[in-house]
Design a protein around this motif. Structure first.
Motif, PDB file in Angstrom:
ATOM      1  N   ASN A  73      11.306   9.305  -1.714  1.00  0.00           N
ATOM      2  CA  ASN A  73      10.073   8.279  -2.123  1.00  0.00           C
ATOM      3  C   ASN A  73      11.540   6.750  -2.985  1.00  0.00           C
ATOM      4  OD1 ASN A  73       7.979   8.823  -1.020  1.00  0.00           O
ATOM      5  ND2 ASN A  73       6.996   9.643  -3.485  1.00  0.00           N
ATOM      6  N   MET A  74      12.463   7.790  -3.346  1.00  0.00           N
ATOM      7  CA  MET A  74      13.081   6.833  -4.128  1.00  0.00           C
ATOM      8  C   MET A  74      14.291   6.275  -3.060  1.00  0.00           C
ATOM      9  SD  MET A  74      14.043   4.555  -6.066  1.00  0.00           S
ATOM     10  CE  MET A  74      13.571   5.544  -7.850  1.00  0.00           C
ATOM     11  N   ARG A  75      14.631   7.095  -1.887  1.00  0.00           N
ATOM     12  CA  ARG A  75      15.528   6.346  -1.126  1.00  0.00           C
ATOM     13  C   ARG A  75      14.641   5.571  -0.090  1.00  0.00           C
ATOM     14  NH1 ARG A  75      14.803   7.061   4.999  1.00  0.00           N
ATOM     15  NH2 ARG A  75      17.242   7.133   5.406  1.00  0.00           N
ATOM     16  N   TRP A  76      13.538   4.988   0.070  1.00  0.00           N
ATOM     17  CA  TRP A  76      12.418   4.154   0.725  1.00  0.00           C
ATOM     18  C   TRP A  76      12.253   2.990  -0.130  1.00  0.00           C
ATOM     19  CZ3 TRP A  76       8.488   1.360  -0.421  1.00  0.00           C
ATOM     20  CH2 TRP A  76       7.407   1.176   0.429  1.00  0.00           C
ATOM     21  N   TYR A  77      12.707   3.576  -1.113  1.00  0.00           N
ATOM     22  CA  TYR A  77      12.088   2.491  -2.410  1.00  0.00           C
ATOM     23  C   TYR A  77      13.271   1.580  -2.071  1.00  0.00           C
ATOM     24  CZ  TYR A  77       8.023   3.988  -4.926  1.00  0.00           C
ATOM     25  OH  TYR A  77       6.447   3.763  -4.937  1.00  0.00           O
ATOM     26  N   LEU A  78      14.508   2.092  -2.299  1.00  0.00           N
ATOM     27  CA  LEU A  78      16.121   1.258  -2.599  1.00  0.00           C
ATOM     28  C   LEU A  78      16.010   1.075  -0.982  1.00  0.00           C
ATOM     29  CD1 LEU A  78      18.065   4.336  -3.477  1.00  0.00           C
ATOM     30  CD2 LEU A  78      17.601   1.586  -4.967  1.00  0.00           C
ATOM     31  N   ASP A  79      15.682   1.111   0.293  1.00  0.00           N
ATOM     32  CA  ASP A  79      16.109   0.641   1.356  1.00  0.00           C
ATOM     33  C   ASP A  79      14.862  -0.323   1.703  1.00  0.00           C
ATOM     34  OD1 ASP A  79      16.545  -0.098   4.111  1.00  0.00           O
ATOM     35  OD2 ASP A  79      15.207   2.040   4.767  1.00  0.00           O
ATOM     36  N   THR A  80      13.564  -0.507   0.834  1.00  0.00           N
ATOM     37  CA  THR A  80      12.870  -1.248   0.728  1.00  0.00           C
ATOM     38  C   THR A  80      12.737  -2.347  -0.088  1.00  0.00           C
ATOM     39  OG1 THR A  80      10.951  -0.639   0.850  1.00  0.00           O
ATOM     40  CG2 THR A  80      10.403  -2.158   0.467  1.00  0.00           C
ATOM     41  N   ALA A  81      14.106  -2.666  -0.983  1.00  0.00           N
ATOM     42  CA  ALA A  81      14.177  -3.314  -1.560  1.00  0.00           C
ATOM     43  C   ALA A  81      15.469  -3.478  -1.234  1.00  0.00           C
ATOM     44  CB  ALA A  81      14.639  -2.541  -2.735  1.00  0.00           C
ATOM     45  N   GLY A  82      16.291  -3.783  -0.077  1.00  0.00           N
ATOM     46  CA  GLY A  82      17.435  -4.287   0.673  1.00  0.00           C
ATOM     47  C   GLY A  82      18.925  -3.342   0.140  1.00  0.00           C
ATOM     48  N   LEU A  83      18.500  -2.135  -0.542  1.00  0.00           N
ATOM     49  CA  LEU A  83      19.745  -1.824  -1.527  1.00  0.00           C
ATOM     50  C   LEU A  83      20.370  -0.687  -0.588  1.00  0.00           C
ATOM     51  CD1 LEU A  83      18.583  -1.777  -5.014  1.00  0.00           C
ATOM     52  CD2 LEU A  83      19.857  -2.869  -4.006  1.00  0.00           C
ATOM     53  N   LYS A  84      20.106  -0.426   0.592  1.00  0.00           N
ATOM     54  CA  LYS A  84      20.650   0.790   1.739  1.00  0.00           C
ATOM     55  C   LYS A  84      21.937   1.447   1.024  1.00  0.00           C
ATOM     56  CE  LYS A  84      19.379   2.876   5.909  1.00  0.00           C
ATOM     57  NZ  LYS A  84      18.775   2.085   7.286  1.00  0.00           N
ATOM     58  N   ARG A  85      22.630  -0.143   0.906  1.00  0.00           N
ATOM     59  CA  ARG A  85      24.439  -0.004   1.197  1.00  0.00           C
ATOM     60  C   ARG A  85      24.719   0.210  -0.346  1.00  0.00           C
ATOM     61  NH1 ARG A  85      26.978  -1.283   5.760  1.00  0.00           N
ATOM     62  NH2 ARG A  85      25.779  -2.191   7.314  1.00  0.00           N
ATOM     63  N   SER A  86      23.944   0.289  -0.951  1.00  0.00           N
ATOM     64  CA  SER A  86      24.320   0.687  -2.598  1.00  0.00           C
ATOM     65  C   SER A  86      24.511   2.205  -3.103  1.00  0.00           C
ATOM     66  CB  SER A  86      22.944   0.333  -3.385  1.00  0.00           C
ATOM     67  OG  SER A  86      22.196   1.102  -3.358  1.00  0.00           O
ATOM     68  N   ILE A 111       0.876  -0.907  -0.064  1.00  0.00           N
ATOM     69  CA  ILE A 111       0.042  -0.198  -0.008  1.00  0.00           C
ATOM     70  C   ILE A 111       0.733   1.240   0.059  1.00  0.00           C
ATOM     71  CG2 ILE A 111      -1.516   1.682   1.391  1.00  0.00           C
ATOM     72  CD1 ILE A 111      -2.861  -1.213   2.358  1.00  0.00           C
ATOM     73  N   GLU A 112       1.895   1.038   0.879  1.00  0.00           N
ATOM     74  CA  GLU A 112       2.601   2.203   0.786  1.00  0.00           C
ATOM     75  C   GLU A 112       3.561   2.743  -0.404  1.00  0.00           C
ATOM     76  OE1 GLU A 112       5.770   4.306   4.232  1.00  0.00           O
ATOM     77  OE2 GLU A 112       5.419   2.142   4.399  1.00  0.00           O
ATOM     78  N   TRP A 113       3.899   1.369  -0.727  1.00  0.00           N
ATOM     79  CA  TRP A 113       4.693   1.359  -2.057  1.00  0.00           C
ATOM     80  C   TRP A 113       3.664   1.889  -3.391  1.00  0.00           C
ATOM     81  CZ3 TRP A 113       9.207  -1.215  -3.507  1.00  0.00           C
ATOM     82  CH2 TRP A 113       9.855  -1.227  -4.895  1.00  0.00           C
ATOM     83  N   ASN A 114       2.743   2.150  -3.548  1.00  0.00           N
ATOM     84  CA  ASN A 114       1.747   2.195  -4.450  1.00  0.00           C
ATOM     85  C   ASN A 114       1.299   3.751  -4.017  1.00  0.00           C
ATOM     86  OD1 ASN A 114       1.373  -0.252  -5.521  1.00  0.00           O
ATOM     87  ND2 ASN A 114      -0.407  -1.163  -4.534  1.00  0.00           N
ATOM     88  N   ASN A 115       0.740   3.931  -2.904  1.00  0.00           N
ATOM     89  CA  ASN A 115       0.733   5.487  -2.402  1.00  0.00           C
ATOM     90  C   ASN A 115       2.024   6.595  -2.223  1.00  0.00           C
ATOM     91  OD1 ASN A 115       1.358   7.347  -0.169  1.00  0.00           O
ATOM     92  ND2 ASN A 115      -0.265   7.173  -0.221  1.00  0.00           N
ATOM     93  N   ARG A 116       3.385   5.898  -3.060  1.00  0.00           N
ATOM     94  CA  ARG A 116       4.077   6.808  -2.829  1.00  0.00           C
ATOM     95  C   ARG A 116       4.885   7.233  -4.472  1.00  0.00           C
ATOM     96  NH1 ARG A 116       8.162   7.819   0.971  1.00  0.00           N
ATOM     97  NH2 ARG A 116       7.654   7.286   2.824  1.00  0.00           N
ATOM     98  N   GLY A 117       4.353   5.601  -4.969  1.00  0.00           N
ATOM     99  CA  GLY A 117       4.632   6.094  -6.779  1.00  0.00           C
ATOM    100  C   GLY A 117       3.089   7.810  -7.131  1.00  0.00           C
TER     101      GLY A 117
END
Length: 275
Positions: A185-198, A71-77
């Motif tokens: 929003n991209m920060r949240w997407y990257l964090d949720t996708a496990g890419l926080k260290r990228s 839901i949050e993913w869609n909301n951020r889109g």
């Protein structure tokens, strides 16, 4: 397959009636604010559903999320698309359009508006209504008290500006700050996708810092300067319009400074880990 003359005439009649309905009601000056708000709400629904559909088929991470995360993913889109739209509209009116130019001699700059500027604000109000509703429905997952305060002030100010025609220049100046939303929003997407260290996460953090500094700090200082420089025109608005002009930007700027402090701390922490 031949079509009878009667059928053709009937189709043209219905077409003319539909065009008249749109022109005389939906696009008539008194109805533009309300149709634009409804259009904004409808657009939010379409974007929300498209985000869900595209993410389901093309983003592997999405299907592994919990229900509330989806839901949050869609909301951020949805909020990202709104941010792109209203930022483009705001930049146009503030920096490129001559509607609010000091070289124009068509009345006070604080009282100017156009059909297009009203439509832009109406669409934004539609978004705020939808997002506000979702924040309350899933509180506090999609945003805490600070989001409620931010959205409340924004909705009141934008709605008043749209309906009264006052302070639209300052409303659009404030709305330029939405340019930071896609990065957040991209920060949240990257964090949720496990890419926080990228590397992408770090680059995005730098983008947030720069966009926030420009749109939510420096631009607001320019807004305050503009209000001061045009004080004689500002005070000719209604009492409520003046109150919104002095109160809303001040409160938003204070919140921007608080969030900016958190952004700086987070960026320092991220850079320290890489050094």
């Amino acid at each position: 397959m031949a079509v009878s003359a009667e059928t053709v005439m009937a189709i043209k009649t219905y077409q003319n009636q539909a065009e008249a309905l749109v022109k005389n009601y939906f696009l008539a000056d008194p109805f533009i604010p309300y149709t634009s708000v409804l259009g904004g709400i409808f657009a939010c629904k379409v974007v929300y559903d498209l985000t869900q559909l595209i993410s389901t088929f093309y983003i592997k991470t999405y299907n592994g999320l919990t229900k509330i995360q989806r839901i949050e993913w869609n909301n951020r889109g949805m909020s990202t698309i709104h941010a792109i739209f209203i930022t483009a509209m705001s930049l146009y009116f503030v920096f490129w359009s001559d509607l609010f130019s000091d070289q124009q001699h068509t009345g006070l700059v604080t009282l100017r508006s156009s059909q297009l500027s009203i439509v832009g604000l109406g669409v934004s109000i539609g978004y705020f209504f939808v997002d506000f509703g979702m924040i309350f429905l899933y509180y506090p997952t999609l945003g805490g008290k600070e989001y409620v305060i931010h959205h409340s002030l924004s909705t009141i100010a934008v709605a008043y500006s749209m309906l009264s025609g006052e302070l639209q220049l300052y409303t659009y100046m404030c709305l330029i700050s939405e340019v930071t939303t896609p990065e957040i929003n991209m920060r949240w997407y990257l964090d949720t996708a496990g890419l926080k260290r990228s590397a992408a996460y770090l680059i995005n953090g730098l983008a947030i810092f720069l966009a926030w500094l420009m749109a939510r700090i420096l631009l607001f200082l320019y807004l305050f300067y503009h209000i001061y420089w045009h004080y004689d025109q500002v005070i000719q608005m209604s009492l409520f319009g003046c109150l919104l002009t002095f109160l809303v930007p001040a409160v938003l700027f204070t919140m921007n400074l608080m969030w900016f402090g958190k952004i700086i701390k987070g960026l320092k922490k991220a850079l320290a880990k890489r050094l």
